[in-house]
Structures are given as C-alpha cells and as structure tokens.
Design an enzyme around this catalytic site. Structure first.
Site, PDB file in Angstrom:
ATOM      1  N   ASP A   1      36.776  59.282   8.029  1.00 44.41           N
ATOM      2  CA  ASP A   1      36.197  59.670   6.750  1.00 44.41           C
ATOM      3  C   ASP A   1      36.178  61.175   6.528  1.00 44.41           C
ATOM      4  OD1 ASP A   1      34.272  60.017   8.697  1.00 44.41           O
ATOM      5  OD2 ASP A   1      32.742  58.788   7.722  1.00 44.41           O
TER       6      ASP A   1
ATOM      7  N   ASP B   1      24.828  63.308  13.967  1.00 39.48           N
ATOM      8  CA  ASP B   1      24.884  61.904  14.389  1.00 39.48           C
ATOM      9  C   ASP B   1      24.736  61.667  15.878  1.00 39.48           C
ATOM     10  OD1 ASP B   1      25.311  61.282  11.718  1.00 39.48           O
ATOM     11  OD2 ASP B   1      27.467  61.140  11.943  1.00 39.48           O
TER      12      ASP B   1
END
Length: 732
Positions: free
Chosen positions: A73, A449
């Site tokens: 992404d 993350d």
C-alpha cells in the site's frame, strides 16, 4: 517462490480529476537528472525487519514458473527472484517528489509476453496528493517507462486489498484496462503509453470505490463495482472490448454488496467471486462466495462459512471474504480467505470440488516465524493472519499457496507447514532511529505499527522481535542517554502503557510505574537527559509537557515547556534541554534539568510541525535546526542565536556519525538539497561542503522523518523511509 525456513497508515478518501494521460519518459528526477553521487559511491541495503506491512496483492505469472509480483500500500512493488529466493524491489527509483507513487494500486502481467509487467501507482485520491501514474516494463521491471495520469489512485485507502484494477486484455496484448475509484474506466491501446476514458454502465462518485477488480475469463473481461447498495448490479462484463453490461442473475444483499476479488477456472469455465459488505480491509462484518458458470450464466453460492455465528467464547463471528485463487492444474480446486475476522481469526478455505465442501487450512497449520520473530507481537505464538485479501496459488505447484497479511506474506508447499516468504520485502514506516555508541546493537528503530526494535544484526530480523513490556503499535519517541548509553526510553501507542525504560541498551524493557493521564490518548516524543536522571515527555499542542526525575515513577507538569515541541537533550550537559516551538518560531532552553524553560532565539521560521532540532554529539549548546525549504540553521551558543548555513537550499532531517579520518567534527548526514534535487548528503567539514551519497536508483520516495550516521563506523548512515523500512548505506 520457495518457502523460507492496529491501525495501518492513515486511510483516506477524496476526489479526483477527469481521466486523461500524457506519456513521458521515465527519469529519476526531471528537474535535475544528474546530481552526481559521491566519489566511489555507496552501497545501499535494507536493515532487515522482515515485511512489517500490509501485502495488498500477489500475482503469479501464469506462463513462467517461479515468476511472481507483489504489491504494497505504501512500499512499492517487488518481483520474486526464484534463484535468490527473495523479492527484488522495483520502485526504489521513485524520488522525493513522487512519494505518492510508492502506493501500488494494481499490477498486471501479459500471459503472452512474459517479460512485460505493468504497475498502476498512486497512494491517495485526496486533493493534496499528486495524480497517479502507470509504469510499464519490457524486462520484468528492471527498467521502466512512465505515463502520468490526470486521475488519482488510492493504494493506501479503503479497498486497497481488493483485486487487480489493471488488466491486459485477453484478446489483444496492446490493450490494457484500468479501473479507477472516482473516474470510471480507462483504456489504453498502445501498451499503456496513453490512456482515455471509455463508457462504463455504472456512474462513479467522488468518494466511492469505483471499479474493484478487472479479471479475464476466456476472451471476456469482468469488472467488479464497489459502489452498489446491495440491490443494484455490481458485476459487469464485456465480450467485445467495447460494450459493458451487467451480468444477469448476480447475487444481491448485504453479504454480496461489494465484490472484492475474482478468479477464473479455465478448466471448468467458472468464475469465483468473493464479496463483503464493505471494501476492507477494516469494517467488514458480512460476506459470501459465489461462482458463475460463464457458459450457461448459472450462479451458485459456495460460501464456506457464513458470517454471523458465535465463537466458542461467545463473541460474534463477523467477517467478510477477501482473496481468491484457483488451481491452474486441478479443475475445481479453489482457495478463498476470510477477512476482518478478529474473534475467530482469519483463515484460508480450500475446496477441491468446486466449492461443494471446504477445509480450513488454519486449523492444521504449523507456523514457523523463527526468521521474523516480531510476528509473535510480544506473545507466545504468531497468528495465521489478519487483513487477508491477497491470496496466490502457484500455477506450477498446486500445494504452493501464499497469503498476505497486515505484516507479512505466509507461504506453504504442503498445505500444513507455513512460514513467511518475505525475504527482501521491507515496508515499515520508520519514525525514529538511534545508533548507540556502544553495545551489541548498532541500531534501534521506532516504526509505525510495529513499535521499537533492537537490531543486534542489520542483516537479520531482530531475534527479540518487537520491544515488549509493553508492546506498542506506533512508536512516538525513542531516546538514549548520551553519557549513559545503556539507558534508553521509548514512548508510543499501546493498550498496556505508553512509556518504558531500558537499562541494557534496549534489549529488555520496564514500563513506567505511572504516566500522565494524557499519555494514553496523545503519546508524543520523549527525551532523556545526558545521564538518564531526567525525562521530558511531550503530548501535542493541546497539552503541557511533563517531567520525571525518578525513572517514570512520578510526573510533574512543566508549564513553561512549549506545547507540542519535541524535547532535545544536550548531549554533554545533563542540566540542559532544548525545544523548538514550531508554532512561534522560537527556541526554548532549560538550564535546570527541565524544570523551567525560557525563550532564547526568536523570529525563526514557524508553522510546520516537521521542522527538526538536533544537538551535535559530545558538545554542549551545538544545535542544528532543519527548516525544510527555509534552509538549515546552526547555533553554537545553546540556542541564543542561529546562523543560516550557506549552500543548503533545504534541510528536512539531519544526523551525525563518526568523523572522517583526520576530522575533529562528526560527519553530518542530511536529507535535503544543496541545489535543486532532494537527496541524501554527507559533509565531513561542518557543512562547508556536501557530497550526495545516494543515486537515482535509490531514492525511496519521502525520507524526511529522520536520518543518523553510525558513531562507530565512518560513512555508514541509516535513513528512515515511509514504506521501505530502514535503508543503510556504506561507502564502496
């Protein structure tokens, strides 16, 4: 490929322009194509973490054994090197101005011409993001030609795990189709060199999903439509390459609202389609799987397990369906994935009889994550997957299945033993870098993350995995005591505390005994003073900073600390801290261990929270201020005055490393520009002269978060990227 022994980034929605295109030759930097690399050049490699990001697509070439492509992404695309057993990055040449193109919306290969590959690039459809582009290659991505579009693509928005929106027409290799989110269907008849909008029955909106996939079935092309309300058509077909019509008899209802992916079994002439009630990867709670006999037009539901049941612990078993792949060698063999199944954990279902019965591959799976231990997320074992929307089935090996997750690509060759097949893929969004002057590790990293990692080796994923006790998602601060480098503190987003300290250089951690109430909702940057006695923690522009002098056991508000500033410790004087107020353009300093701050230099550039202040190691009051396009400034009097550094047009991030032989001042490393090109530079003479150290093939999009040299190895530099992990370079 061979088997090897939360929130993701911000997801946005927006508008786009009308569809058209101009074909341009691909140059690495059109404005200044040939800023020379330094004498001798640099060798660039990834610091190995092992994936760490969402794998949004994987595509086996139908005509070549061992050839596959992978998309992400925000981290570009890769090609599988079967001999080396690793993924090769294909888009590292994209530079600073092309940061938006590191998001890969879709990939396509040409079954009749194995060396051809196409990429549709563009991370966001927001007004502030640039338009998308199509890259085309005749040599499997070794070299590219580029066409800039006048529409935007959304590779890091909702729906990014849907099917391939780019397709080579099965009737004509010169014809390509590109489905967009907000601008309908585009078509090229010259192998992607130029594009034009063509008629399509469904009307796009400024906020919808548009076309979710394009797939060939024989000589026909099918297109999924993501903006149906569950009653109107969401699957269309063309049999002549001109006219598109809704497929008759298609399923309806909430469980079939959004077609996610499709795969065609050429032996049985059946098209399998996965559906969900939202595009994903988040927000799905219902879904189904259907197949269409393309010859007769008959539809059948073949959903393995219907969402909406109850798990063993009483939780609602809600989820959608995502990936789908068919076996090119065995008729009727198909694999589908669940997605967003948090209660009972996502799985792959496999059928060998056209969907009449299914087997959950998760139930008998044996996971080996020894090569990437962070996948245990601070626990005892890894999960089979989450955000599973990319599924691949090797056309030359029926037992070789891969599936992407939010952090890795798992693979098996016997349907039971699974391991990450991720070598070469590094997708972390790096936020902080610290290179300690002593100890086993030459690098500590803080990421989006996946928190903080202690890199005892640069060439292997850290053996300790993510820093735990507590585990963070995104790291917001990482600081080492200059005079006591065994002491390190970190801050970040977590469910079990937002700050921790280490007395062994970052190997093990202890959470702060207490923390300010605001830490849970707005954890920000943190700093320790030179000897580790004092901590300063910042919490955004709406909140005051806090101080602790007892290792986080108690905290007190520092009213004079500029709200939202990043605290910087003086590396030589433990009583001194600095903070640059980006709102007012004022440098504040403390000489009493962070108890109080007073304004010093004023009238500096303001209005940008990404301005960065750093202190030169081993010196007191030697400060460098990166003001992006406003240049680089230096203070040698503790921030009382600043002087602009000549010959530096822009500075985004600055760091220090071991001095060159015969030099008395540390080597400087900068992400910035001396003339027109934004690149990575080194100075061995206190910024009097600069040498570019990266080259046009190694640019990695946006690299403005942080940069640091290695205090023990001259010339080695670590660079934070936004989607390509930590890059490190060494002179050759």
């Amino acid at each position: 490929m061979h088997a090897s022994s939360l929130s993701r980034r911000a997801v946005l929605a927006g508008t786009a322009a009308a569809a058209a295109a101009v074909s341009l030759p691909l140059t690495q930097d059109r404005a200044h194509a040939a800023a020379a690399a330094g004498k001798g050049g640099y060798r660039w490699r990834n610091v190995v973490q092992g994936g760490t990001g969402f794998i949004t697509g994987v595509l086996f070439h139908p005509s070549v054994r061992g050839l596959a492509y992978l998309r992400t992404d925000i981290g570009g695309a890769y090609r599988w090197d079967d001999r080396a057993e690793r993924w090769i990055p294909l888009t590292d040449h994209l530079g600073w101005d092309d940061w938006n193109l590191l998001g890969v919306e879709a990939m396509a290969v040409d079954p009749a011409h194995p060396n051809r590959v196409y990429l549709a690039l563009g991370a966001y459809t927001q007004p502030w993001a640039g338009n998308g582009a199509v890259l085309r290659s005749e040599d499997r991505g070794a070299n590219w030609k580029r066409t800039d579009l006048t529409v935007k693509l959304g590779a890091n928005e909702d729906g990014r795990g849907a099917g391939e929106r780019l397709l080579v027409d099965p009737r004509d290799s010169d014809t390509l189709w590109l489905g967009t989110r907000h601008d309908g269907l585009l078509k090229s008849t010259d192998r992607g060199a130029t594009w034009k909008a063509v008629s399509f029955p469904a009307t796009p909106s400024a906020t919808g999903q548009g076309i979710t996939f394009l797939v060939a079935a024989g000589r026909s092309v099918y297109a999924g439509w993501g903006d149906s309300d569950g009653t109107s058509a969401n699957l269309y077909r063309t049999t002549d390459g001109t006219t598109w019509k809704a497929v008759p008899g298609q399923p309806a209802g909430t469980a079939a609202k959004v077609p996610i992916r499709a795969a065609y079994d050429r032996h049985t002439r059946e098209l399998y389609v996965t559906y969900a009630n939202a595009p994903g990867p988040n927000g799905q709670s219902d879904g189904s799987v259907h197949k269409l006999r393309t010859g007769s037009g008959k539809w059948s539901e073949v959903t393995p397990v219907k969402p909406g049941g109850t798990t063993a612990d009483g939780s609602a078993d809600s989820f959608g369906y995502g990936g789908v792949a068919v076996d090119a060698r065995r008729p009727g063999t198909v694999v589908v994935s669940t997605n967003n199944r948090w209660a009972d954990i996502d799985t792959l279902f496999r059928s060998t009889n056209g969907g009449r019965t299914w087997t959950s591959l998760k139930d008998e799976a044996v996971l080996d994550v020894s090569e990437t231990p962070y996948l245990k997320w601070g626990g005892d074992k890894a999960k089979f997957g989450w955000w599973i929307q990319a599924v691949g089935l090797d056309p030359y090996d029926s037992r070789h299945i891969v599936h992407g997750t939010g952090a890795t690509l798992y693979g098996t060759r016997d349907l039971k033993r699974w391991a990450p097949q991720i070598r070469g893929v590094e997708e972390a969004s790096i936020r902080q870098l610290v290179s300690p002057p002593t100890g086993e590790a030459h690098l500590l990293s803080g990421s989006g993350d996946i928190g903080v990692m202690y890199h005892e080796r640069l060439t292997a994923s850290p053996s300790r995995g993510m820093a735990s006790n507590p585990v963070f998602g995104t790291s917001t601060g990482l600081s080492l005591a200059a005079a006591k480098p065994s002491y390190v503190v970190r801050a970040g987003w977590g469910d079990h505390g937002n700050g921790a300290f280490s007395n062994d250089g970052g190997k093990t951690w202890t959470p702060f005994k207490t923390q300010p109430d605001v830490a849970r909702s707005a954890p920000g940057p943190i700093a320790t003073n030179a000897d580790g006695r004092v901590l300063l923690w910042s919490f955004g522009t709406a909140n005051p900073g806090y101080r602790s002098a007892d290792n986080g056991a108690t905290w007190s508000e520092v009213a004079s600390f500029p709200k939202g500033a990043a605290p910087v410790a003086d590396p030589a004087d433990p009583d001194r801290f600095y903070a640059f107020d980006t709102t007012t353009g004022t440098l504040h300093a403390s000489t009493d261990g962070g108890l109080t701050f007073t304004a010093r230099a004023t009238g500096l550039s303001s209005g940008d929270t990404e301005f960065q202040l750093v202190a030169a190691p081993g010196r007191s009051g030697d400060l460098w201020l990166s003001l992006k396009g406003n240049g680089l400034y230096r203070s040698t009097d503790g921030g009382a005055t600043f002087t602009e550094v000549a010959g530096c047009r822009a500075s985004y991030a600055l760091g220090f490393g071991k001095a060159a032989r015969g030099a008395s001042y540390p080597a400087l490393y900068m992400v910035g520009s001396t003339h027109t090109i934004t690149a990575m530079y080194r100075s061995d003479d206190e910024a009097k002269t600069w040498t570019r150290i990266n080259d046009d093939r190694h640019q990695w999009g946006w690299t403005g978060a942080t940069i640091t040299g290695d205090p023990r190895v001259y010339g080695r530099v670590y660079i934070a990227t936004n989607g390509r992990g930590v890059q490190y370079g060494e002179p050759v």
